[in-house]
Write an enzyme that holds these catalytic residues in place. Structure first.
Site, PDB file in Angstrom:
ATOM      1  N   GLU A  12       0.841  -1.205   0.000  1.00 27.49           N
ATOM      2  CA  GLU A  12       0.000   0.000   0.000  1.00 27.49           C
ATOM      3  C   GLU A  12       0.870   1.247   0.000  1.00 27.49           C
ATOM      4  O   GLU A  12       0.576   2.223  -0.705  1.00 27.49           O
ATOM      5  CB  GLU A  12      -0.911  -0.009   1.224  1.00 27.49           C
ATOM      6  CG  GLU A  12      -1.933  -1.129   1.223  1.00 27.49           C
ATOM      7  CD  GLU A  12      -2.612  -1.325   2.570  1.00 27.49           C
ATOM      8  OE1 GLU A  12      -3.775  -1.770   2.569  1.00 27.49           O
ATOM      9  OE2 GLU A  12      -1.984  -1.042   3.602  1.00 27.49           O
ATOM     10  N   GLY A  60     -11.838  -5.731   3.657  1.00 33.87           N
ATOM     11  CA  GLY A  60     -12.863  -6.661   3.217  1.00 33.87           C
ATOM     12  C   GLY A  60     -14.208  -5.962   3.185  1.00 33.87           C
ATOM     13  O   GLY A  60     -14.510  -5.131   4.047  1.00 33.87           O
ATOM     14  N   MET A 157      -8.078  -3.818   9.792  1.00 32.39           N
ATOM     15  CA  MET A 157      -7.299  -4.112  10.988  1.00 32.39           C
ATOM     16  C   MET A 157      -6.663  -2.871  11.620  1.00 32.39           C
ATOM     17  O   MET A 157      -5.905  -3.006  12.581  1.00 32.39           O
ATOM     18  CB  MET A 157      -6.221  -5.146  10.656  1.00 32.39           C
ATOM     19  CG  MET A 157      -6.778  -6.477  10.189  1.00 32.39           C
ATOM     20  SD  MET A 157      -5.509  -7.695   9.756  1.00 32.39           S
ATOM     21  CE  MET A 157      -4.847  -8.097  11.373  1.00 32.39           C
ATOM     22  N   GLU A 158      -6.980  -1.669  11.092  1.00 32.15           N
ATOM     23  CA  GLU A 158      -6.308  -0.477  11.590  1.00 32.15           C
ATOM     24  C   GLU A 158      -7.203   0.739  11.829  1.00 32.15           C
ATOM     25  O   GLU A 158      -6.932   1.547  12.718  1.00 32.15           O
ATOM     26  CB  GLU A 158      -5.188  -0.040  10.618  1.00 32.15           C
ATOM     27  CG  GLU A 158      -4.047  -1.001  10.457  1.00 32.15           C
ATOM     28  CD  GLU A 158      -4.338  -2.117   9.462  1.00 32.15           C
ATOM     29  OE1 GLU A 158      -3.787  -3.214   9.622  1.00 32.15           O
ATOM     30  OE2 GLU A 158      -5.129  -1.881   8.515  1.00 32.15           O
ATOM     31  N   ASP A 181     -11.627  -7.581  -1.189  1.00 32.32           N
ATOM     32  CA  ASP A 181     -12.245  -8.909  -1.207  1.00 32.32           C
ATOM     33  C   ASP A 181     -13.559  -8.837  -0.448  1.00 32.32           C
ATOM     34  O   ASP A 181     -13.792  -7.916   0.338  1.00 32.32           O
ATOM     35  CB  ASP A 181     -11.325  -9.954  -0.583  1.00 32.32           C
ATOM     36  CG  ASP A 181     -10.990  -9.633   0.867  1.00 32.32           C
ATOM     37  OD1 ASP A 181     -11.303 -10.466   1.724  1.00 32.32           O
ATOM     38  OD2 ASP A 181     -10.411  -8.569   1.148  1.00 32.32           O
TER      39      ASP A 181
END
Length: 218
Positions: A12, A60, A157-158, A181
């Site tokens: 990223e 996601g 996750m962040e 996804d």
């Protein structure tokens, strides 16, 4: 106006550094997960004193109207893996760190600007982003998360950890996540891996469009 962008991973970081290579926008990697995200956000605030921070990268997706390469703009954020119980405070809800907001609201002006851009061939959705220390690579785990937060548009996750850090430091914040996804339509995270080979770069250009709008309308 000083804008900071935080990403989790090298892939990223490389893509966004190319997008902003001739810009004064600060792009830094924090590492994967909530602790790394909070540390990275605090480091950016202490070092650069940005006027706002953007959490960027992939996530996601969830929902019948969500597709790969769509972008989820956070209207609010919370944790999907935090539960403080009710032994001390029976008003604390699932996903809330006791003593802090149940959900962190994105900065309203940043959200308004994000929703006003019209990127070609990419759809934007505003909504709830939920964060936890779990890479969701099974339908079972996704169903568990969505059972608590059926309205969630994206899982990462962040973002919420960065939002919490910005909230404490009174720095305007928004998350701008590209859907890599959709776990409920996939069984082995193959969509995620294919994403990096096909559409990531085009999606991150939308982040640049958003940043240019923020800077021009400061």
């Amino acid at each position: 106006m000083r804008i900071g962008i935080i990403v989790a991973m090298d892939k990223e970081l490389r893509q966004l550094q190319q997008v902003f290579k001739d810009s004064d926008v600060i792009v830094e990697k924090c590492g994967i997960g909530k602790v790394n995200a909070a540390l990275g956000a605090q480091r950016m605030i202490n070092t650069y004193k940005p006027d706002c921070i953007i959490s960027s990268g992939c996530a996601g997706g969830n929902g019948d109207d969500i597709n790969i390469q769509d972008i989820i703009v956070s209207s609010e954020l919370c944790y999907h893996d935090v539960y403080c119980g009710r032994a001390i405070d029976d008003t604390t809800v699932y996903g809330q760190v006791q003593g802090l907001p149940a959900r962190y609201q994105a900065d309203p002006e940043l959200l308004k600007k994000a929703l006003s851009i019209k990127p070609a061939d990419i759809r934007l959705h505003k909504g709830l982003i939920v964060t936890g220390d779990w890479f969701v690579d099974s339908k079972e785990k996704m169903r568990e998360i969505i059972g608590h937060f059926p309205e969630a548009k994206a899982i990462d996750m962040e973002s919420c950890a960065i939002a919490q850090t910005c909230y404490i430091n009174k720095v305007p914040f928004i998350s701008f996540r590209v859907v890599s996804d959709i776990p409920l339509r996939d069984t082995d995270a193959s969509q995620y891996h294919n994403f990096w080979d096909t559409v990531a770069e085009k999606s991150f250009e939308t982040t640049k469009t958003f940043v240019e709008k923020v800077k021009s309308e400061k």
